[in-house]
Design an enzyme around this catalytic site. Structure first.
Site, mmCIF file in Angstrom:
data_model
loop_
_atom_site.group_PDB
_atom_site.id
_atom_site.type_symbol
_atom_site.label_atom_id
_atom_site.label_comp_id
_atom_site.label_asym_id
_atom_site.label_seq_id
_atom_site.Cartn_x
_atom_site.Cartn_y
_atom_site.Cartn_z
ATOM 1 N N GLY A 81 30.141 36.490 38.414
ATOM 2 C CA GLY A 81 29.886 35.940 37.092
ATOM 3 C C GLY A 81 29.705 36.996 36.027
ATOM 4 O O GLY A 81 30.018 38.168 36.213
ATOM 5 N N GLN A 106 24.157 41.439 49.318
ATOM 6 C CA GLN A 106 24.732 42.764 49.066
ATOM 7 C C GLN A 106 23.829 43.619 48.185
ATOM 8 O O GLN A 106 24.204 44.722 47.797
ATOM 9 C CB GLN A 106 26.128 42.639 48.457
ATOM 10 N N ASP A 151 36.640 48.474 41.880
ATOM 11 C CA ASP A 151 35.888 48.524 43.133
ATOM 12 C C ASP A 151 36.853 48.878 44.258
ATOM 13 O O ASP A 151 37.130 48.069 45.158
ATOM 14 C CB ASP A 151 35.212 47.176 43.396
ATOM 15 N N LEU A 190 31.449 37.103 33.282
ATOM 16 C CA LEU A 190 32.850 37.496 33.294
ATOM 17 C C LEU A 190 33.243 38.281 32.048
ATOM 18 O O LEU A 190 32.784 37.997 30.942
ATOM 19 C CB LEU A 190 33.730 36.249 33.418
ATOM 20 N N HIS A 191 34.117 39.279 32.242
ATOM 21 C CA HIS A 191 34.646 40.082 31.151
ATOM 22 C C HIS A 191 36.163 40.166 31.302
ATOM 23 O O HIS A 191 36.761 39.487 32.150
ATOM 24 C CB HIS A 191 34.003 41.471 31.136
ATOM 25 N N HIS A 215 37.644 40.610 34.824
ATOM 26 C CA HIS A 215 37.746 39.364 35.588
ATOM 27 C C HIS A 215 38.891 38.495 35.057
ATOM 28 O O HIS A 215 39.624 37.870 35.828
ATOM 29 C CB HIS A 215 36.446 38.563 35.488
#
Length: 279
Positions: free
Chosen positions: A31, A61, A150, A33-34, A37
């Site tokens: 979530g 995590q 990532d 979001l940018h 995303h």
């Protein structure tokens, strides 16, 4: 656009789509979001008949000392963006929906998860592999989309899919950057004005490493040393790691050749940011 809060709702909807012969893409997110995303969602919409976006801040995590409670959330804004981009279903479960009180089954990985972010976040990738595996079983997508920012996570998920014979295509999408070069991240919101300027040292060191490779430098130690020196020129920056590794095994290399990953994690104040480039 539908918002589902339970596993049952998601499975019923996906089964209905499957009966119509429709393909399904999944974009797993936490979530807030940018544009990064958004680029994943746009690619998923382009490739598939139906798209599911999961919005779930996965507690497994995060270590006890990390920013689980502080992690930014804005479901209203996220929902509007997803609808605008053409998402068909948002899966937004509570932690209790994903993890029973006596939950004790984990998906873990050796080798790839022990370097880079795995050194300073030893439980992180166990949590990532477990939640992504659960999402794959719940949604049963044809394709799943992850960002190259990532890079270690992307490599780990690709290996998990291969090793566990999951019938899913993993699609990696390029890093999306701010106009000044900073990689898009939900954690950028933690930075104050001074820290935001200082954070540019990450992308500057990445661009420096890329330039050295483009000019023919293949000595990993020389490239790493130059990147470290660049980052250390910023007083607000504290290095977690600067590493040059094999792009598949995540193990250190001496010579840069395809595929090689140069990855960094740097604290700007209290905020840990990551960036990378791939040869």
């Amino acid at each position: 656009m539908q918002i589902a809060y339970t596993v049952k709702e998601v499975r019923e909807q996906v089964k209905a789509w499957r009966k119509e012969g429709l393909s399904v893409g999944l974009v797993p997110t936490m979530g807030y979001l940018h544009e990064g995303h958004a680029s994943l969602i746009k690619k998923a919409v382009e490739d598939n008949d139906r798209v599911v976006t999961s919005i779930f801040v996965n507690p497994t995590q995060f270590a006890p000392t990390e920013d689980l409670e502080a992690y930014p959330r804005d479901m209203e804004k996220d929902s509007k963006l997803c609808e605008t981009l053409g998402v068909d279903l948002i899966f937004h479960p509570e932690p209790e929906e994903m993890y029973a009180p006596d939950f004790c089954t984990w998906v873990d990985m050796d080798v790839l998860s022990k370097t880079l972010c795995g050194k300073s976040r030893p439980i992180h990738f166990r949590g990532v592999c477990t939640v992504v595996s659960k999402l794959f079983h719940i949604v049963t997508p044809d394709r799943a989309y992850f960002g190259q920012k990532d890079a270690q996570q992307l490599a780990i998920i690709r290996r998990m899919v291969r090793d566990l014979n999951m019938d899913i295509e993993i699609v990696g999408c390029p890093i999306v950057r701010e106009e000044d070069g900073l990689a898009k991240s939900s954690r950028n919101t933690y930075l104050n004005e001074e820290e935001r300027k200082a954070a540019l040292i990450l992308s500057q060191s990445i661009f420096l490493g890329q330039k050295m490779v483009q000019e023919g430098e293949t000595d990993a130690a020389k490239i790493k040393a130059a990147m470290v020196e660049k980052i250390q020129s910023e007083p607000l920056a504290r290095i977690d790691y600067v590493e040059i590794v094999d792009g598949l095994s995540m193990q250190p290399v001496d010579t840069v050749q395809s595929p090689t990953l140069a990855a960094i994690a740097v604290y700007i104040g209290k905020t840990r940011l990551i960036d990378n480039f791939i040869v």
